[in-house]
Design an enzyme around this catalytic site. Structure first.
Site, short mmCIF file in Angstrom:
data_model
loop_
_atom_site.label_atom_id
_atom_site.label_comp_id
_atom_site.label_asym_id
_atom_site.label_seq_id
_atom_site.Cartn_x
_atom_site.Cartn_y
_atom_site.Cartn_z
N SER A 13 27.50 -5.35 2.12
CA SER A 13 27.92 -6.16 3.26
C SER A 13 27.88 -5.27 4.49
CB SER A 13 29.33 -6.73 3.04
OG SER A 13 30.26 -5.70 2.73
N GLU A 15 29.12 -4.61 8.72
CA GLU A 15 30.09 -4.90 9.77
C GLU A 15 29.46 -4.69 11.14
OE1 GLU A 15 34.28 -3.73 9.39
OE2 GLU A 15 33.99 -2.62 11.26
N HIS A 75 36.96 -11.05 11.47
CA HIS A 75 38.16 -10.21 11.52
C HIS A 75 39.24 -10.94 12.33
CE1 HIS A 75 36.58 -6.01 10.36
NE2 HIS A 75 35.72 -6.92 9.93
N ASP A 107 45.05 -2.74 15.54
CA ASP A 107 45.46 -1.61 16.37
C ASP A 107 46.17 -2.13 17.61
OD1 ASP A 107 44.11 0.22 14.67
OD2 ASP A 107 42.22 -0.34 15.62
N TYR A 147 43.20 2.27 2.23
CA TYR A 147 43.12 3.59 2.87
C TYR A 147 43.11 4.72 1.85
CZ TYR A 147 44.24 0.72 6.89
OH TYR A 147 44.20 -0.24 7.86
N PHE A 218 36.70 9.41 16.07
CA PHE A 218 37.26 8.27 15.33
C PHE A 218 38.09 8.77 14.15
CE2 PHE A 218 37.01 5.21 11.84
CZ PHE A 218 37.54 4.08 12.45
N HIS A 268 30.32 -1.53 1.73
CA HIS A 268 30.45 -2.17 3.04
C HIS A 268 30.05 -1.14 4.09
CE1 HIS A 268 32.01 -5.13 5.90
NE2 HIS A 268 32.64 -4.15 6.53
N ARG A 274 23.74 -1.00 14.76
CA ARG A 274 22.41 -0.41 14.66
C ARG A 274 21.93 -0.52 13.22
NH1 ARG A 274 20.88 2.02 19.24
NH2 ARG A 274 22.51 2.52 20.77
#
Length: 296
Positions: A13, A15, A75, A107, A147, A218, A268, A274
């Site tokens: 999948s 994102e 989302h 967030d 996580y 990140f 995922h 891109r």
């Protein structure tokens, strides 16, 4: 874990994030056009901090539904919105045919690393949101986050797994992990999850590195560790995008192939809108345009 290489091709999948400008819109749809023939299980579209991309996310989802054969997952977060507003978003998605939501706490509007404060009239956390979605729309599939290095705000791994269990009890049937760069972190996490009796798919989130500086930034804000060996692969390549792209594809392809040998059967990809790296990695996993099948 020493599971054998899966006999069948894994599921994939992708994102994407909603574009801010016309140029970013073109880049996004070039990526979607390139990746769509690989027939992913679904494609997800993110929701900005504080719900800042709400309308752009909806517009992107609607266009995917109208112009492609892809299955979109929208989302949705709890941040900075009363329950009525969030419920309205879910209702709009359901009305246009969306049957998959990635439900997240989200967030804070100040961005990653900022202090999260629930809206006074809003959903307080992700399991609260999952439960609300499933109460109103039993036909919507709900995916949540996981996580491998625990959520930065969790007091412990046990507390983190308690939250995952609560989301599952509320109706979630799949979890996608925060990105990670060391497979052992994911495999140890999966052992912890299974030891708790949690059986839903824990899909690894894979981030092919378009820019090491951006990836490192990140990672620092999300509590994701970067192994020294991984950083060394990109040393001296800040101004050499062609070589960096080759290295990134090699590293990410190695990561997913090693996970596949451990029996991981779903991936995922965080595409960053891109297609090139993700297309190459999918190719190595056995994916071909328009459904042609090859062994992984």
């Amino acid at each position: 874990m020493t599971e054998a290489m899966p006999a069948t091709r894994p599921a994939i999948s992708f994102e994407f994030f909603p574009p801010k400008t016309e140029e970013m819109e073109r880049t996004l749809w070039q990526a979607i056009s390139r990746l769509a023939p690989l027939a992913p299980n679904f494609v997800s579209v993110t929701y900005g901090a504080g719900g800042s991309t709400r309308e752009r996310t909806h517009a992107t989802i609607a266009r995917i539904l109208n112009e492609t054969r892809l299955t979109p997952a929208a989302h949705l977060t709890c941040v900075d919105a009363p329950k009525a507003d969030v419920d309205e978003v879910v209702a709009r998605y359901h009305e246009v045919g969306v049957r998959h939501i990635v439900a997240l706490r989200g967030d804070p509007s100040s961005g990653l690393g900022g202090r999260y404060t629930p809206h006074p009239q809003g959903y307080h956390n992700s399991y609260d949101l999952v439960a609300a979605i499933k109460r109103r729309y039993g036909d919507i599939e709900v995916t949540v986050s996981a996580y491998p290095e625990k959520h930065p705000e969790s007091a412990s791994f046990d507390a983190d797994l308690d939250m995952l269990q609560a989301k599952i009890d509320a109706g979630a049937t799949r979890a996608i992990t925060q990105c990670f760069f060391d497979n052992e972190l994911y495999l140890r996490y999966l052992d912890r999850v299974r030891a708790r009796g949690i059986s839903i798919p824990i899909v690894p989130g894979i981030l092919p590195v378009q820019s090491f500086k951006q990836a490192a930034n990140f990672a620092a804000r999300t509590g994701t560790s970067i192994p020294a060996w991984f950083a060394e692969k990109f040393e001296g390549l800040d101004d050499d995008p062609d070589t960096r792209k080759l290295v990134a594809a090699t590293v990410a392809a190695g990561q997913v192939q090693k996970l596949a040998k451990h029996g991981v059967d779903s991936f995922h990809f965080y595409t960053m809108n891109r297609a090139d790296l993700v297309f190459a990695i999918s190719h190595l996993l056995g994916f071909r345009p328009n459904g042609a099948r090859k062994a992984a």
